[in-house]
Design an enzyme around this catalytic site. Structure first.
Site, PDB file in Angstrom:
ATOM      1  N   LEU A 159     137.094  31.698 -66.656  1.00  0.00           N
ATOM      2  CA  LEU A 159     135.715  31.217 -66.621  1.00  0.00           C
ATOM      3  C   LEU A 159     134.814  32.418 -66.393  1.00  0.00           C
ATOM      4  CD1 LEU A 159     135.599  28.004 -64.365  1.00  0.00           C
ATOM      5  CD2 LEU A 159     135.517  28.109 -66.850  1.00  0.00           C
ATOM      6  N   ASP A 160     133.596  32.365 -66.926  1.00  0.00           N
ATOM      7  CA  ASP A 160     132.630  33.409 -66.619  1.00  0.00           C
ATOM      8  C   ASP A 160     132.387  33.455 -65.118  1.00  0.00           C
ATOM      9  OD1 ASP A 160     132.346  33.894 -69.315  1.00  0.00           O
ATOM     10  OD2 ASP A 160     130.515  32.695 -69.521  1.00  0.00           O
ATOM     11  N   ARG A 161     131.995  34.617 -64.644  1.00  0.00           N
ATOM     12  CA  ARG A 161     131.773  34.805 -63.203  1.00  0.00           C
ATOM     13  C   ARG A 161     130.788  33.781 -62.630  1.00  0.00           C
ATOM     14  NH1 ARG A 161     129.622  40.468 -60.426  1.00  0.00           N
ATOM     15  NH2 ARG A 161     129.526  39.706 -58.283  1.00  0.00           N
ATOM     16  N   THR A 163     129.934  30.839 -63.864  1.00  0.00           N
ATOM     17  CA  THR A 163     130.286  29.442 -64.126  1.00  0.00           C
ATOM     18  C   THR A 163     131.210  28.956 -63.016  1.00  0.00           C
ATOM     19  OG1 THR A 163     130.141  29.811 -66.516  1.00  0.00           O
ATOM     20  CG2 THR A 163     131.344  27.862 -65.790  1.00  0.00           C
ATOM     21  N   ARG A 261     127.376  28.589 -73.809  1.00  0.00           N
ATOM     22  CA  ARG A 261     126.076  29.202 -73.516  1.00  0.00           C
ATOM     23  C   ARG A 261     125.321  29.537 -74.800  1.00  0.00           C
ATOM     24  NH1 ARG A 261     127.751  33.614 -68.948  1.00  0.00           N
ATOM     25  NH2 ARG A 261     125.503  34.033 -68.976  1.00  0.00           N
TER      26      ARG A 261
END
Length: 331
Positions: A159-161, A163, A261
């Site tokens: 996961l993105d940081r 998120t 996104r």
């Protein structure tokens, strides 16, 4: 929640080496969970920090043996094989920060499911899934520090940081292989909740724009819609609407970097708090109402459990910052 069982180490015999950065000769018996691995990958996992070229060199020179015989780097290991690893001088590791007790406790409390094969964690926003790029540690390093006896902990996906939400961590190599294969064959269903700018039309149920990764002049990674990009598909449904914002469920079919996104932004409805893909005016407006995080949350996962084949659905609650923004919009 199933309680964990501590696994026994995989090293059956090990001859101690000299002190310092040079390990002695190791004799490792391949257990069933390691079976099928290529020899070069097996060695890289056990000789972290040693250059790849050096690993291939010691194999070519015959210093690495399997069942006392010379082998090639692409040899597939079988359960019961005995691998000889020679003494190898490793580079000194710089002293790195160790996750403190508080952050370890936060991550342990974020575990929403656990069995012998995997953990599923409700990752907080702002914590990367792994260290690097200036970060001393991430989720996986914190879990390894909190569970020093665990012989295997690896991220199944990322996961993105910024998120938040559900992340799977394999506790066995066989579980890692199974779940990553399920991801490749699109058998894992992921459902995200995103607060987006504007009124999302109920008629827009999917976005299929191709996505291309590129780098900014400062080296920052970004993604854009581009005909030369990779095919990408995200399905959407509207959950709620308020003045100026909509809450949508985004279910990615493909798994591209920043997919949700960019797909939201390209429709004219960027995710609130997205400092990469939201325009400056929209970002200011969101922050003026108290928003201080990317409003993207990995809400639910549906997948088959390794081994059993049983389907499992897990859901993760929003954090306080996410809840507060929704409560403010609801009035």
């Amino acid at each position: 929640m199933a309680s964990p069982k501590r696994s026994q180490p995989t090293v059956s015999r090990q001859r101690p080496g000299a002190a310092g950065v040079s390990a002695g000769v190791q004799w490792i018996t391949v257990d069933p969970d390691m079976a099928g691995q290529r020899l070069d990958n097996f060695l890289m996992a056990r000789l972290r920090g040693v250059p790849k070229g050096k690993i291939y060199r010691i194999v070519r020179k015959g210093e690495v043996r399997v069942n006392k015989g010379r082998v090639r780097p692409d040899t597939r290991l079988k359960a019961g094989d005995e691998v000889r690893i020679p003494p190898v001088v490793r580079p000194e590791k710089p002293v790195s920060a160790v996750p403190g007790d508080r952050v370890q406790a936060v991550m342990e409390n974020a575990v929403v499911f656990e069995n012998d094969d995997l953990l599923v964690v409700n990752k907080p926003s702002g914590i990367a899934v792994h260290g690097g790029s200036g970060l001393s540690f991430g989720l996986i390093e914190v879990l390894r520090a909190a569970r020093p006896d665990a012989r295997f902990l690896e991220l199944v996906h990322r996961l993105d940081r910024d998120t938040s939400g559900l992340v799977m961590i394999a506790r066995k190599r066989s579980a890692l292989r199974f779940l990553q294969d399920e991801l490749r064959h699109r058998q894992v269903r992921k459902h995200y909740h995103a607060l987006v700018s504007g009124h999302w039309p109920a008629s827009v149920t999917e976005v299929s724009e191709p996505l291309l990764r590129y780098e900014m002049p400062n080296g920052e990674r970004r993604v854009k819609v581009d005909p030369e990009g990779k095919p990408s598909l995200t399905r959407y449904r509207v959950l709620d609407t308020w003045q100026g914002y909509s809450l949508v469920e985004a279910s990615p079919v493909t798994g591209r970097t920043h997919q949700i996104r960019v797909h939201c932004a390209c429709t004219g409805h960027p995710i609130a708090g997205d400092d990469k893909y939201m325009d400056a005016a929209g970002l200011r407006a969101f922050r003026s109402m108290g928003g201080n995080r990317l409003m993207l949350h990995a809400r639910a996962l549906e997948f088959r459990l390794p081994g059993a084949g049983e389907w499992l659905r897990l859901e993760a609650p929003y954090d306080e910052a996410f809840r507060q923004v929704l409560a403010k919009l609801a009035g």
